[in-house]
Motif scaffolding. Structure first.
Motif, mmCIF file in Angstrom:
data_model
loop_
_atom_site.group_PDB
_atom_site.id
_atom_site.type_symbol
_atom_site.label_atom_id
_atom_site.label_comp_id
_atom_site.label_asym_id
_atom_site.label_seq_id
_atom_site.Cartn_x
_atom_site.Cartn_y
_atom_site.Cartn_z
ATOM 1 N N ARG A 138 48.091 -11.117 34.765
ATOM 2 C CA ARG A 138 47.085 -10.679 35.728
ATOM 3 C C ARG A 138 46.169 -11.812 36.200
ATOM 4 O O ARG A 138 45.147 -11.574 36.831
ATOM 5 N N PRO A 171 45.034 -14.791 38.692
ATOM 6 C CA PRO A 171 45.200 -14.949 40.146
ATOM 7 C C PRO A 171 46.453 -15.748 40.470
ATOM 8 O O PRO A 171 46.886 -16.593 39.679
ATOM 9 N N GLU A 196 48.572 -14.296 51.791
ATOM 10 C CA GLU A 196 48.035 -13.290 50.880
ATOM 11 C C GLU A 196 49.181 -12.646 50.102
ATOM 12 O O GLU A 196 50.211 -12.299 50.679
ATOM 13 N N GLU A 249 49.110 -4.233 44.000
ATOM 14 C CA GLU A 249 48.484 -2.917 43.864
ATOM 15 C C GLU A 249 48.548 -2.472 42.399
ATOM 16 O O GLU A 249 49.027 -3.214 41.539
ATOM 17 N N GLU A 250 48.082 -1.278 42.134
ATOM 18 C CA GLU A 250 48.073 -0.787 40.760
ATOM 19 C C GLU A 250 49.473 -0.718 40.151
ATOM 20 O O GLU A 250 49.669 -1.014 38.978
ATOM 21 N N LYS A 268 47.062 -5.241 39.443
ATOM 22 C CA LYS A 268 46.124 -5.999 40.261
ATOM 23 C C LYS A 268 45.656 -7.249 39.511
ATOM 24 O O LYS A 268 45.522 -7.249 38.291
ATOM 25 N N PHE A 269 45.389 -8.306 40.277
ATOM 26 C CA PHE A 269 44.936 -9.554 39.669
ATOM 27 C C PHE A 269 43.482 -9.430 39.226
ATOM 28 O O PHE A 269 42.692 -8.707 39.829
ATOM 29 N N TRP A 270 43.139 -10.142 38.154
ATOM 30 C CA TRP A 270 41.746 -10.237 37.769
ATOM 31 C C TRP A 270 40.982 -10.944 38.877
ATOM 32 O O TRP A 270 41.490 -11.862 39.540
ATOM 33 N N ASP A 271 39.754 -10.547 39.090
ATOM 34 C CA ASP A 271 38.974 -11.003 40.229
ATOM 35 C C ASP A 271 38.235 -12.293 39.899
ATOM 36 O O ASP A 271 37.102 -12.273 39.422
ATOM 37 N N PHE A 272 38.898 -13.422 40.153
ATOM 38 C CA PHE A 272 38.259 -14.728 40.001
ATOM 39 C C PHE A 272 38.046 -15.308 41.395
ATOM 40 O O PHE A 272 38.958 -15.846 42.011
ATOM 41 N N LYS A 273 36.861 -15.170 41.924
ATOM 42 C CA LYS A 273 36.582 -15.612 43.283
ATOM 43 C C LYS A 273 36.206 -17.097 43.315
ATOM 44 O O LYS A 273 35.433 -17.575 42.481
ATOM 45 N N THR A 274 36.749 -17.808 44.309
ATOM 46 C CA THR A 274 36.359 -19.196 44.516
ATOM 47 C C THR A 274 35.042 -19.224 45.277
ATOM 48 O O THR A 274 34.914 -18.564 46.317
#
Length: 253
Positions: A41, A43, A132, A136-137, A233-239
């Protein structure tokens, strides 16, 4: 369709699915190993390549589509998706007939020569050029590709790949095989099989897990925001939006 990402305007010309050639043998299921599950999971990995060519863009796109289809017969799992059904103890890549890689064709108003120059570039300038990857789940794509034209003989290829399926070596082997087929196609040569050293190896029976790492990783994944959390879904690591990236040898670091 035009989209604006910060100071960079991108016009999407086409979105299509590039599938392996008809008659390709599809491996229905490719299980993930403990090497893969560790990155399940995280990114996706993003790579961006820049090229210059005097060839009209529509010809470039046509050759890229044809060669991408051809190379996928050797890398069939890349045309599929990661799934984790309730009746399956662990996730796997499933590939079905008519599956393929989503390819986005776009135009950019940005300055190509500035982007490929030495030094750092704003993340906001490069982000729109990267494909992109849908996740999804219950289903996550393996690879997505974007080809972007800059109008002055320059174009970029942005490749986004699922880290649980493609590591650095696999990604590089795929790119070399695709590039070789495309070069041969442009030169009018016969279709050939890529070099043996670039071919993927799918026999999972050779992977041994003496320490039981697979069970540990799966237990952690299921328990994270769980119980029994099989989300893809990917873990949310935002740049951070004010980040910079470096360019080396016309490829994105």
């Amino acid at each position: 369709m035009a989209t604006n990402h910060g100071s960079t305007a991108i016009k999407v010309l086409e979105v299509c699915t590039v599938a392996p050639p008809p008659g390709s043998t599809v491996p229905v299921t490719l299980p993930l190993t403990f090497f893969d599950i560790l990155w399940f999971r995280f990114p996706p990995v993003e790579r961006l390549f820049f090229y210059k060519s005097p060839v009209p863009f529509y010809v470039i796109v046509s050759n890229l589509k044809k060669s991408l289809s051809l190379v996928l017969q050797h890398y069939l799992p890349l045309a599929g998706a990661i799934v984790w059904p309730e009746n399956s103890p662990k996730p796997a890549v499933e590939t079905a007939v008519r599956d393929g890689i989503v390819l986005t064709v776009a135009e950019s108003e940005d300055d190509f020569d500035h982007l490929i120059g030495d030094g750092l570039r704003k993340e906001a300038k490069l982000r729109p050029l990267v494909a992109e990857l849908a996740a999804e789940e219950d289903r996550a794509a393996v690879v997505a590709v974007q080809v972007t034209w800059f109008g002055n003989g320059g174009f970029s290829i942005g490749i986004t790949s699922h880290h649980a399926v493609l590591d650095g070596r696999s990604s590089t082997s795929f790119m070399k095989s695709w590039a070789g087929l495309c070069k041969n196609l442009v030169g009018g040569g016969e279709i050939f099989c890529p070099a043996a050293e670039t071919m993927p190896f799918y026999d999972r029976s050779v992977v041994t897990d003496k320490m039981g790492l697979e069970a540990i990783y799966l237990k952690c994944l299921l328990a994270h925001e769980g119980p029994n959390n099989r989300s893809l879904k990917f873990w949310d690591f935002k740049t951070p939006p004010d980040s910079f990236r470096g360019i080396s040898n016309n490829s994105l670091l």
